[in-house]
Design a protein around this motif. Structure first.
Motif, PDB file in Angstrom:
ATOM      1  N   THR A  44       5.995  10.937  -4.925  1.00  0.00           N
ATOM      2  CA  THR A  44       4.761  11.723  -5.095  1.00  0.00           C
ATOM      3  C   THR A  44       4.772  12.942  -4.185  1.00  0.00           C
ATOM      4  O   THR A  44       4.320  14.027  -4.567  1.00  0.00           O
ATOM      5  CB  THR A  44       3.533  10.839  -4.795  1.00  0.00           C
ATOM      6  N   TYR A  45       5.293  12.769  -2.975  1.00  0.00           N
ATOM      7  CA  TYR A  45       5.284  13.843  -1.986  1.00  0.00           C
ATOM      8  C   TYR A  45       6.673  14.469  -1.910  1.00  0.00           C
ATOM      9  O   TYR A  45       7.701  13.795  -2.099  1.00  0.00           O
ATOM     10  CB  TYR A  45       4.862  13.316  -0.618  1.00  0.00           C
ATOM     11  N   GLU A  46       6.679  15.733  -1.602  1.00  0.00           N
ATOM     12  CA  GLU A  46       7.924  16.500  -1.601  1.00  0.00           C
ATOM     13  C   GLU A  46       8.949  15.906  -0.663  1.00  0.00           C
ATOM     14  O   GLU A  46      10.141  15.826  -0.968  1.00  0.00           O
ATOM     15  CB  GLU A  46       7.633  17.953  -1.239  1.00  0.00           C
TER      16      GLU A  46
ATOM     17  N   GLY B  50       8.789  -2.780  10.404  1.00  0.00           N
ATOM     18  CA  GLY B  50       9.592  -3.764   9.683  1.00  0.00           C
ATOM     19  C   GLY B  50       9.069  -4.059   8.295  1.00  0.00           C
ATOM     20  O   GLY B  50       9.769  -4.658   7.479  1.00  0.00           O
ATOM     21  N   GLU B  51       7.847  -3.649   8.006  1.00  0.00           N
ATOM     22  CA  GLU B  51       7.257  -3.879   6.687  1.00  0.00           C
ATOM     23  C   GLU B  51       7.148  -2.577   5.885  1.00  0.00           C
ATOM     24  O   GLU B  51       6.511  -2.540   4.836  1.00  0.00           O
ATOM     25  CB  GLU B  51       5.866  -4.493   6.855  1.00  0.00           C
ATOM     26  N   THR B  52       7.777  -1.510   6.383  1.00  0.00           N
ATOM     27  CA  THR B  52       7.689  -0.199   5.735  1.00  0.00           C
ATOM     28  C   THR B  52       8.971   0.074   4.940  1.00  0.00           C
ATOM     29  O   THR B  52      10.071  -0.277   5.374  1.00  0.00           O
ATOM     30  CB  THR B  52       7.504   0.906   6.798  1.00  0.00           C
ATOM     31  N   TRP B  53       8.827   0.671   3.769  1.00  0.00           N
ATOM     32  CA  TRP B  53       9.984   1.138   2.996  1.00  0.00           C
ATOM     33  C   TRP B  53       9.689   2.539   2.457  1.00  0.00           C
ATOM     34  O   TRP B  53       8.539   2.975   2.395  1.00  0.00           O
ATOM     35  CB  TRP B  53      10.369   0.169   1.892  1.00  0.00           C
ATOM     36  N   PHE B  54      10.779   3.227   2.097  1.00  0.00           N
ATOM     37  CA  PHE B  54      10.682   4.670   1.838  1.00  0.00           C
ATOM     38  C   PHE B  54      11.543   5.039   0.629  1.00  0.00           C
ATOM     39  O   PHE B  54      12.630   4.471   0.429  1.00  0.00           O
ATOM     40  CB  PHE B  54      11.177   5.426   3.074  1.00  0.00           C
ATOM     41  N   ILE B  55      11.024   5.962  -0.184  1.00  0.00           N
ATOM     42  CA  ILE B  55      11.866   6.573  -1.226  1.00  0.00           C
ATOM     43  C   ILE B  55      11.873   8.073  -0.981  1.00  0.00           C
ATOM     44  O   ILE B  55      10.837   8.675  -0.663  1.00  0.00           O
ATOM     45  CB  ILE B  55      11.361   6.249  -2.642  1.00  0.00           C
TER      46      ILE B  55
ATOM     47  N   TYR C 107       0.847  -1.189   0.000  1.00  0.00           N
ATOM     48  CA  TYR C 107       0.000   0.000   0.000  1.00  0.00           C
ATOM     49  C   TYR C 107       0.884   1.241   0.000  1.00  0.00           C
ATOM     50  O   TYR C 107       1.914   1.288   0.678  1.00  0.00           O
ATOM     51  CB  TYR C 107      -0.915   0.018   1.227  1.00  0.00           C
ATOM     52  N   GLY C 108       0.486   2.248  -0.742  1.00  0.00           N
ATOM     53  CA  GLY C 108       1.209   3.509  -0.803  1.00  0.00           C
ATOM     54  C   GLY C 108       1.068   4.118  -2.197  1.00  0.00           C
ATOM     55  O   GLY C 108       0.425   3.532  -3.083  1.00  0.00           O
ATOM     56  N   PRO C 109       1.603   5.278  -2.418  1.00  0.00           N
ATOM     57  CA  PRO C 109       2.455   6.021  -1.464  1.00  0.00           C
ATOM     58  C   PRO C 109       1.630   6.776  -0.408  1.00  0.00           C
ATOM     59  O   PRO C 109       0.514   7.190  -0.665  1.00  0.00           O
ATOM     60  CB  PRO C 109       3.201   6.990  -2.372  1.00  0.00           C
ATOM     61  N   PHE C 110       2.255   6.946   0.795  1.00  0.00           N
ATOM     62  CA  PHE C 110       1.714   7.766   1.864  1.00  0.00           C
ATOM     63  C   PHE C 110       2.663   8.934   2.113  1.00  0.00           C
ATOM     64  O   PHE C 110       3.884   8.792   1.981  1.00  0.00           O
ATOM     65  CB  PHE C 110       1.568   6.961   3.156  1.00  0.00           C
ATOM     66  N   GLU C 111       2.075  10.042   2.545  1.00  0.00           N
ATOM     67  CA  GLU C 111       2.921  11.188   2.886  1.00  0.00           C
ATOM     68  C   GLU C 111       3.669  10.947   4.183  1.00  0.00           C
ATOM     69  O   GLU C 111       4.768  11.478   4.390  1.00  0.00           O
ATOM     70  CB  GLU C 111       2.063  12.454   2.982  1.00  0.00           C
ATOM     71  N   SER C 112       3.076  10.160   5.054  1.00  0.00           N
ATOM     72  CA  SER C 112       3.732   9.809   6.320  1.00  0.00           C
ATOM     73  C   SER C 112       3.495   8.334   6.571  1.00  0.00           C
ATOM     74  O   SER C 112       2.588   7.725   6.002  1.00  0.00           O
ATOM     75  CB  SER C 112       3.184  10.653   7.474  1.00  0.00           C
TER      76      SER C 112
END
Length: 818
Positions: A445-447, A475-480, A397-402
Motif C-alpha cells: 500500500t505504501y511506497e 518478533g511479531e512484525t512482518w514486512f512486504i 493488524y496492518g498495513p502500516f507505513e511504519s
C-alpha cells in the motif's frame, strides 16, 4: 359483716373501738339493718328497719356508719398490677415491683401468702448477684407487706418473652342466717370458709440472658494477582436472638477467621469448613451488631480460589464476655459470597517465521501460551462467578507505513486477518490452516513497503486476567517491500533538545535566568535520523515554585508549544514563553515526537539537565526601628531594607545587593490615618517618582552573596537637627548577579507598598533632593519643642499622644500641599 363481727368480738382495738358498749350496739344495729326480714305478726322488714333507724340516736348511727365503711374498705381487696423495670442499659436483669394487695382504702395488706411465677426465660435472682445460680427458679413464695414487695430477676439462656404473675390464696369468712318460726328470733352464725385465689394482671417483658453471635460476610469476587485478600464481615445475633447489652453497650464478641485455598474453581455452598490448613487466619473483635469488620488477610501466595470462613464460640471469648455467649460453636462454612479468585495471568511468547515476506506469500506465526489454570475452559460458572471465556483471538493488524511504536494497538488500525484459538496453555501454529491461510498482499500500500503485526488477545474472565500482546513486538512484525529493487528505508527518528533562556531586558540568550525572562525549547534531530512525512514535535513546559520538586505533573504544566513539523532542518525552535515575574523556581521542558499516524516515537524525561533551568527572584521588606518610641517614623529612627533572594543561583554566581532610598513629597504619596503607614492597602506611591533627583541615600549588603536567603542592608538614622517632614520614603532593591564574564541586574519595583513608609519626619540636615527645605519646614518648632509639647498635652489630656500625633501629621501635610 363476718369480718366486722369477728373484729368486734376478738380484736376491737384493731378497728378503733373505744366505747365497747356503743360499738357492740352499733354492730347489732347493722345486723338488723342488713338482715332483718320482719316478724311473723305481719310487720315487714322494711318497716322494722325504718322504726329502728328512727329510734337510733346520732352517736349510734355515726359509729355504725364508721364501722361499716371500715368493714367495706377492708374487705374490698385488689391484687395490684406489677411494674417491671430493667436495670440500666440491659435486658438481662431487672426487678418487678408493686407486688401486693390493697384494700378499698388503698392500704397495703400485710401477711397474705402469695406465689409469684416467671415463665421460661428468667428466674428469680434470690441472692441479687445478677447470675443464674443453682436452686434459683421461676417460682417464688412469700408474704405481702405493709408496702409494695419487689423481686429481682435474671435472664436465663437465650432471649424470651417472659410472663410474670402473682397469685394470692385467700379464705373468706361467711355468715349463715337462721330463720326461726313464729315467736322465735332469727339469728346469724359463722358459716363455712370460702377459699379464693386472687390473681394479678401480671406483666410481660423481654429477657435476654445469652445469645448466639453469627454474621454474614462478603469478599470481592475477583482479586488481581499480587493484591491482598480482604473480607467485610457484619456481625449479628442468630435469628430469634437479641445481642446482649450490658451497661448500655453491646457485649463485644471475638470471632475467628480463616482463609482456605480450595483449588482452581469455586466450590458450592455448604456448612462444612474446607479441608486442610488455612493460608491465613486470625481473630477480630466485634463491638456490636451491624458494625462492619473489614479484615485484611495478606497477599495470596499464588493464583487460586480462596474461601473465607468465620466462626465463634463461647470458648473463644474473654472472661468478660463468655457468660453472655451461648455455649454453641457457629461457623458460616463455605460460601460463594465469601469466595475470592486471585486471577491467573497469561504468559505469552511468539515469533513469526519470517520478517521479510514476498508479496503474495504465506505468513506463519508460532504462539506459546502458559500461565492459565490447567482446567481453563471447563468451568461452567457458579452463583456469582461466570463461566470461563473459552477462546482467545489472534489478529494481524496492518498495513502500516511504519512499524508500530507503542504497546497499544494504534487507534483505527485495520484488521488484515483474524482467527480464534482455544484459551488454554499450549503451542499454537498460526497460518498453517489451508482453509484460513494468511496470505500477504501482492502489492504494498505504501511506497516504501507495508508493516504488519500479529496480536494475541484474551478478553479475560473471572479466573484469568485480560491480556493483549504488545503491538510493537518486533518478533511479531512482518514486512512486504514496496519496491523489490530497493530495500526498505527504516525510520530511525531521534531528537536532541535543550532549553534556551532569553534576558527580558535585552532579548539575548543568558546563562543567568531571572523571573520574567522568556524561554524556548531548542529541538535538533539526532545524526542519521529519518522522519516520516507528517512527523511532528511538541514541547511542554512545567514549573515548580522554589521549595518544591519538579515532577512534570498536569498541575505543573504552564505551556504547550505549537506542533513543529519535522523534516531536514538542523534545528527547530518552539514558540516563546515568558516566565512569571517575581516568582522563583525551576522550569523544565519535555519534548514528545509524533509519527504521522499520531503514535509517539520519543518522549523526553522530566528533569533532564539540558532541559531545566532555575529562575531567581528578588523581593524586599522595609525595616524600621522606632528608637525614640514616639510611634512615628521620624528623627532618630533607623531604617533599612531586608532583601529576599529566592531561587537557586547558577553555579559560580556571586551577587551584590543594594537598596536606593528615595524621598517623596506629600503630593507624591497617599497614606492612611495610622501614625506609620506601610504595606499594601496602607500607602500608595505615584508612578515614575524614583528619579535621580529624589535619591536620599544608598544602602548596601556587606560582601558578596553566593546563595539564596534574606539579607539586611546597613541602617541609616533619620537626622534630628531641626524638624522636617518628608511626605514618604520608598526603597528600590538591586541585585547584580555575576557568573564569569556575564552579569545581570535585577531591580525592584518603584513605590512597592512593602518598601514605602509615610509620613516621615526628620531634620533638615539630611539628604538631598526631594522637596525644598522651605516646603518641608515646620515653622517655630524644634525637636525639643515638640517633646515639650507632647508633655503638656499628656499632662492636660491624661495621655492623648495618638490624637496629638494625628494633628501634627495633618498640619505637616497641610503645609506641604498649601
Amino acid at each position: 359483716m363476718a369480718w366486722l363481727l369477728d373484729r368486734l368480738q376478738y380484736d376491737p382495738a384493731s378497728i378503733g373501738v373505744g366505747d365497747r358498749a356503743l360499738s357492740n350496739a352499733a354492730g347489732s344495729y347493722l345486723v338488723h339493718m342488713h338482715y332483718d326480714e320482719g316478724n311473723k305478726g305481719g310487720v315487714s322488714g322494711e318497716a322494722r328497719k325504718a322504726a329502728l333507724q328512727a329510734a337510733a340516736w346520732p352517736g349510734l348511727t355515726a359509729e355504725a356508719d364508721r364501722l361499716w365503711a371500715l368493714a367495706t374498705s377492708s374487705t374490698n381487696l385488689t391484687a395490684q398490677t406489677e411494674v417491671q423495670t430493667y436495670d440500666l442499659g440491659t435486658q438481662r436483669t431487672g426487678s418487678i415491683g408493686n407486688i401486693g394487695i390493697q384494700n378499698g382504702s388503698g392500704e397495703w395488706i400485710p401477711g397474705i401468702d402469695f406465689t409469684a411465677t416467671l415463665t421460661e426465660g428468667a428466674v428469680f435472682d434470690t441472692n441479687g448477684n445478677g447470675q443464674v445460680d443453682e436452686g434459683e427458679t421461676g417460682t417464688f413464695n412469700g408474704k405481702t407487706s405493709s408496702s409494695p414487695v419487689s423481686l429481682r430477676w435474671v435472664a436465663g439462656p437465650g432471649a424470651h418473652d417472659v410472663q410474670f404473675k402473682t397469685e394470692y390464696p385467700i379464705t373468706w369468712a361467711t355468715l349463715e342466717a337462721l330463720r326461726a318460726g313464729t315467736g322465735v328470733q332469727d339469728s346469724l352464725r359463722r358459716g363455712a370458709d370460702d377459699p379464693e385465689v386472687l390473681g394479678s394482671t401480671g406483666v410481660r417483658f423481654r429477657a435476654v440472658g445469652d445469645f448466639r453471635p453469627q454474621g454474614v460476610s462478603s469478599a470481592p469476587a475477583v482479586v488481581a494477582a499480587g493484591q491482598v485478600l480482604t473480607d467485610s464481615f457484619v456481625p449479628a445475633a442468630a435469628e430469634g436472638d437479641t445481642w446482649v447489652v450490658v451497661d448500655s453497650a453491646p457485649v463485644p464478641v471475638t470471632y475467628a477467621w480463616a482463609v482456605y485455598d480450595v483449588g482452581t474453581v469455586p466450590v458450592p455452598n455448604s456448612d462444612a469448613t474446607p479441608s486442610g490448613e488455612p493460608v491465613f487466619s486470625g481473630t477480630a473483635v466485634a463491638s456490636g451488631p451491624g458494625v462492619e469488620l473489614h479484615q485484611v488477610a495478606g497477599a495470596a501466595p499464588a493464583s487460586s480460589t480462596y474461601v473465607w470462613v468465620w466462626s465463634t464460640s463461647k470458648a473463644l471469648q474473654p472472661e468478660a464476655s463468655a457468660d453472655y455467649v451461648r455455649d454453641e460453636v457457629w461457623s458460616d462454612g463455605t460460601k460463594t459470597d465469601e469466595t475470592s479468585i486471585v486471577r491467573w495471568q497469561i504468559e505469552h511468547a511468539s515469533l513469526t517465521r519470517e520478517y521479510n515476506i514476498v508479496p503474495g506469500g504465506r505468513v506463519f506465526d508460532t504462539i506459546t501460551i502458559s500461565g492459565l489454570p490447567d482446567d481453563h475452559g471447563q468451568f461452567a460458572g457458579l452463583d456469582r462467578f461466570a463461566a470461563d471465556v473459552p477462546e482467545a483471538t489472534v489478529s494481524v493488524y496492518g498495513p502500516f507505513e511504519s512499524r508500530p511504536a507503542t504497546v497499544e494497538i494504534p487507534e483505527g488500525a485495520p484488521v488484515f486477518w483474524q482467527d480464534t484459538l482455544s484459551a488454554v496453555n499450549g503451542v499454537f501454529m498460526v497460518g498453517w490452516d489451508d482453509e484460513n491461510p494468511i496470505i500477504a498482499p501482492t502489492t504494498a500500500t505504501y511506497e516504501a513497503g507495508d508493516y504488519f503485526v500479529f496480536v494475541y488477545s484474551f478478553a479475560g474472565d473471572d479466573r484469568v486476567e485480560a491480556y493483549t500482546s504488545p503491538a510493537n513486538d518486533l518478533g511479531e512484525t512482518w514486512f512486504i517491500a514496496g519496491n523489490p529493487d530497493l530495500p526498505p528505508v527504516p525510520e530511525t527518528p531521534g531528537l536532541v533538545t535543550e532549553a534556551a533562556v532569553y534576558a527580558s531586558d535585552s532579548g539575548e540568550p543568558t546563562s543567568i535566568p531571572v523571573a520574567g525572562d522568556s524561554t524556548k525549547d531548542v529541538i535538533r534531530p539526532q545524526d542519521g535520523s529519518v522522519f516520516g512525512s507528517g512527523s511532528t514535535a511538541v514541547s511542554r513546559l512545567y514549573f515548580a515554585p522554589a521549595g518544591t520538586d519538579l515532577v512534570c505533573s498536569e498541575d505543573q504544566l504552564v505551556h504547550t508549544s505549537a506542533p513543529i513539523a519535522l523534516g531536514d532542518a538542523e534545528q527547530y525552535l518552539t514558540d516563546a514563553y515568558t516566565t512569571a515575574a517575581g516568582e522563583a523556581g525551576r522550569y523544565g521542558w519535555v519534548e514528545t515526537g509524533y509519527r504521522p499516524d499520531g503514535s509517539i516515537f520519543e518522549r523526553g524525561t522530566c528533569g533532564e539537565a539540558s532541559e531545566t533551568f532555575d529562575v531567581v527572584a528578588v523581593s524586599t521588606t522595609l525595616g524600621h526601628e522606632d528608637t525614640n518610641g514616639d510611634g512615628l517614623a521620624g528623627a532618630g529612627d533607623k531604617l533599612w531594607d531586608d532583601i529576599h533572594l529566592v531561587g537557586t543561583l547558577p553555579a559560580g554566581a556571586s551577587v551584590d545587593l543594594s537598596s536606593t532610598v528615595y524621598e517623596l513629597t506629600a503630593n507624591q504619596a497617599t497614606w492612611g490615618d495610622a501614625p506609620i503607614n506601610t504595606g499594601a492597602g496602607n500607602i500608595t506611591v505615584a508612578a515614575d517618582v524614583c528619579t535621580e533627583a529624589a535619591v536620599y541615600t544608598t544602602l548596601t549588603v556587606d560582601g558578596k552573596v553566593t546563595k539564596a536567603g534574606t539579607y539586611s542592608t546597613n541602617r541609616f538614622t533619620v537626622p534630628s537637627a531641626g524638624q522636617r517632614v518628608i511626605g514618604a520614603l520608598t526603597m528600590v532593591e538591586t541585585a547584580q548577579i555575576t557568573v564569569g564574564d556575564e552579569s545581570r541586574t535585577v531591580t525592584g519595583q518603584c513605590g512597592a507598598p512593602d518598601e514605602s513608609v509615610g509620613p516621615v519626619y526628620f531634620g533638615s540636615g539630611g539628604g538631598g533632593g526631594g522637596a525644598s527645605a522651605q516646603q518641608l519646614a515646620i515653622t517655630g518648632l524644634s525637636r525639643m519643642g515638640l517633646i515639650l509639647a507632647v508633655g503638656l498635652v499628656l499632662a492636660f489630656t491624661g495621655g492623648g499622644l495618638l490624637r496629638w500625633s494625628d494633628q501634627r501629621k495633618r498640619r505637616a501635610v497641610g503645609e506641604l500641599t498649601a
